[in-house]
Design a protein around this motif. Structure first.
Motif, PDB file in Angstrom:
ATOM      1  N   LEU A  39       0.714   7.709  -6.535  1.00  0.00           N
ATOM      2  CA  LEU A  39      -0.319   8.720  -6.757  1.00  0.00           C
ATOM      3  C   LEU A  39       0.264  10.125  -6.874  1.00  0.00           C
ATOM      4  CD1 LEU A  39      -3.219   7.527  -4.423  1.00  0.00           C
ATOM      5  CD2 LEU A  39      -3.140   7.436  -6.905  1.00  0.00           C
ATOM      6  N   ASN A  40       1.425  10.343  -6.301  1.00  0.00           N
ATOM      7  CA  ASN A  40       2.055  11.674  -6.338  1.00  0.00           C
ATOM      8  C   ASN A  40       3.184  11.755  -7.363  1.00  0.00           C
ATOM      9  OD1 ASN A  40       0.472  12.721  -4.124  1.00  0.00           O
ATOM     10  ND2 ASN A  40       1.639  11.318  -2.832  1.00  0.00           N
ATOM     11  N   VAL A  99       2.920  -2.939 -11.293  1.00  0.00           N
ATOM     12  CA  VAL A  99       3.529  -2.416 -12.513  1.00  0.00           C
ATOM     13  C   VAL A  99       2.955  -1.028 -12.780  1.00  0.00           C
ATOM     14  CG1 VAL A  99       3.930  -2.820 -14.977  1.00  0.00           C
ATOM     15  CG2 VAL A  99       3.681  -4.765 -13.416  1.00  0.00           C
ATOM     16  N   ALA A 100       3.854  -0.050 -12.958  1.00  0.00           N
ATOM     17  CA  ALA A 100       3.419   1.324 -13.207  1.00  0.00           C
ATOM     18  C   ALA A 100       4.134   1.876 -14.428  1.00  0.00           C
ATOM     19  CB  ALA A 100       3.701   2.194 -11.984  1.00  0.00           C
ATOM     20  N   ASP A 126      -8.985   4.765  -0.185  1.00  0.00           N
ATOM     21  CA  ASP A 126      -8.114   4.140   0.827  1.00  0.00           C
ATOM     22  C   ASP A 126      -8.201   2.617   0.756  1.00  0.00           C
ATOM     23  OD1 ASP A 126      -7.353   6.630   1.683  1.00  0.00           O
ATOM     24  OD2 ASP A 126      -8.667   6.671   3.428  1.00  0.00           O
ATOM     25  N   LYS A 127      -9.367   2.142   0.429  1.00  0.00           N
ATOM     26  CA  LYS A 127      -9.594   0.693   0.320  1.00  0.00           C
ATOM     27  C   LYS A 127      -8.801   0.120  -0.864  1.00  0.00           C
ATOM     28  CE  LYS A 127     -13.742  -2.035   1.192  1.00  0.00           C
ATOM     29  NZ  LYS A 127     -15.208  -2.010   1.097  1.00  0.00           N
ATOM     30  N   GLU A 128      -8.832   0.820  -1.998  1.00  0.00           N
ATOM     31  CA  GLU A 128      -8.085   0.371  -3.183  1.00  0.00           C
ATOM     32  C   GLU A 128      -6.583   0.432  -2.946  1.00  0.00           C
ATOM     33  OE1 GLU A 128     -10.799   1.429  -7.057  1.00  0.00           O
ATOM     34  OE2 GLU A 128      -9.978   3.117  -5.915  1.00  0.00           O
ATOM     35  N   ILE A 129      -6.130   1.433  -2.204  1.00  0.00           N
ATOM     36  CA  ILE A 129      -4.699   1.539  -1.892  1.00  0.00           C
ATOM     37  C   ILE A 129      -4.265   0.349  -1.033  1.00  0.00           C
ATOM     38  CG2 ILE A 129      -3.007   2.852  -0.530  1.00  0.00           C
ATOM     39  CD1 ILE A 129      -4.395   5.400  -1.615  1.00  0.00           C
ATOM     40  N   LEU A 130      -5.099  -0.056  -0.090  1.00  0.00           N
ATOM     41  CA  LEU A 130      -4.755  -1.192   0.781  1.00  0.00           C
ATOM     42  C   LEU A 130      -4.777  -2.521   0.021  1.00  0.00           C
ATOM     43  CD1 LEU A 130      -4.132  -2.234   3.670  1.00  0.00           C
ATOM     44  CD2 LEU A 130      -6.604  -2.453   4.006  1.00  0.00           C
ATOM     45  N   GLU A 163       0.818  -1.221   0.000  1.00  0.00           N
ATOM     46  CA  GLU A 163       0.000   0.000   0.000  1.00  0.00           C
ATOM     47  C   GLU A 163       0.849   1.267   0.000  1.00  0.00           C
ATOM     48  OE1 GLU A 163       0.134  -1.268   4.432  1.00  0.00           O
ATOM     49  OE2 GLU A 163       0.170  -2.216   2.452  1.00  0.00           O
ATOM     50  N   TYR A 164       2.054   1.182   0.598  1.00  0.00           N
ATOM     51  CA  TYR A 164       2.944   2.358   0.597  1.00  0.00           C
ATOM     52  C   TYR A 164       3.321   2.749  -0.836  1.00  0.00           C
ATOM     53  CZ  TYR A 164       3.846   1.363   5.606  1.00  0.00           C
ATOM     54  OH  TYR A 164       3.728   1.134   6.959  1.00  0.00           O
ATOM     55  N   ILE A 165       3.530   1.738  -1.670  1.00  0.00           N
ATOM     56  CA  ILE A 165       3.932   1.993  -3.061  1.00  0.00           C
ATOM     57  C   ILE A 165       2.772   2.606  -3.850  1.00  0.00           C
ATOM     58  CG2 ILE A 165       4.644   0.895  -5.228  1.00  0.00           C
ATOM     59  CD1 ILE A 165       6.193  -1.125  -3.488  1.00  0.00           C
ATOM     60  N   ARG A 166       1.568   2.062  -3.656  1.00  0.00           N
ATOM     61  CA  ARG A 166       0.408   2.623  -4.367  1.00  0.00           C
ATOM     62  C   ARG A 166       0.209   4.088  -4.005  1.00  0.00           C
ATOM     63  NH1 ARG A 166      -1.787  -2.427  -2.444  1.00  0.00           N
ATOM     64  NH2 ARG A 166      -1.520  -3.973  -4.098  1.00  0.00           N
TER      65      ARG A 166
END
Length: 235
Positions: free
Chosen positions: A135-136, A158-159, A172-176, A128-131
């Motif tokens: 975003l920024n 993969v980004a 927040d749910k999608e990030i987790l 989740e830290y990476i997601r």
């Protein structure tokens, strides 16, 4: 004498996300197994095997030399992304570390990512830290994969460089849980979050036994536990 490298399932899945003719850097390459396997299968591929510590650096160098791949793979000793500062790599792989450490490597070296159009990141924990970090940035999450191997569960994120300037937002749910993984919800995903739900319950019970329980943190864990129950029920 050369021998074909047999990759673990985890590394095979990472390899799937490297395009043909890739020029990639494997940060924390260890024995350089991934660069070697990629270059054995694709003679047009090139790689940088980056290592900070002397032992793994020498091991990677030895393996690349033994496999006669010094024309395709350059082994560089250096800290994080500094190994790509003079190399126009297009893809960066960072695998087998915690999500927090991966974010730290990316943040410290983000000025070196100007030519990099794809990040392939495999955190052992805290994906989740990476997601949240993505975003920024100018990178957009385009794929996720979850797999189990030898009792461990791994996620691959993969980004790619975003094609538009429109900023992506995730809940927040999608990030987790991962916006792609939560949609697919395969058996490994369910296995991971059943495990995590037990873990959160144990942590909450321990925190409640404290003389002065941290109610803010307890409520944060309770919210995550509730989300897990909703996601696992929602089939």
């Amino acid at each position: 004498m050369t021998n074909e490298i047999i990759l673990s399932n985890r590394l095979k899945n990472i390899m799937d996300f490297l395009p043909a003719g890739s020029f990639f850097a494997d940060i924390g390459s260890d024995h350089a197994y991934l660069p070697i396997a990629v270059c054995q299968h694709d003679q047009s591929a090139k790689a940088i095997a980056g290592e900070l510590n002397e032992g793994p650096y020498r091991s990677a160098l030895e393996h690349v030399t033994t496999q006669r791949l010094t024309d395709q793979i350059k082994v560089i000793k250096g800290d994080g992304l500094e190994v790509i500062q003079f190399e126009p790599v297009k893809q960066v792989v960072i695998a087998g570390m915690g999500g927090g450490l991966i974010c730290s490597i990316l943040e410290q070296g983000k000025h070196l990512l100007k030519d990099v159009d794809r990040l392939i990141l495999q955190p052992n924990v805290n994906s989740e830290y990476i997601r949240e970090w993505l975003l920024n940035t100018d990178y957009q999450l385009v794929a996720e994969r979850i797999l189990a191997e030898e009792g461990h569960i791994y996620e691959i994120l993969v980004a790619d460089i975003a094609v538009t300037k429109a900023r992506y937002e995730y809940s927040d749910k999608e990030i987790l849980f991962g916006p792609y993984l939560i949609k697919e919800k395969n058996n490994v995903f369910k296995q991971k979050w059943q495990r995590e739900r037990k873990n959160y319950r144990r942590i909450i019970e321990q925190m409640l036994r404290a003389k002065e329980p941290d109610l803010i943190k307890i409520n944060q864990f309770k919210l995550k536990e509730k989300w897990i129950e909703e996601v696992l029920k929602d089939d």
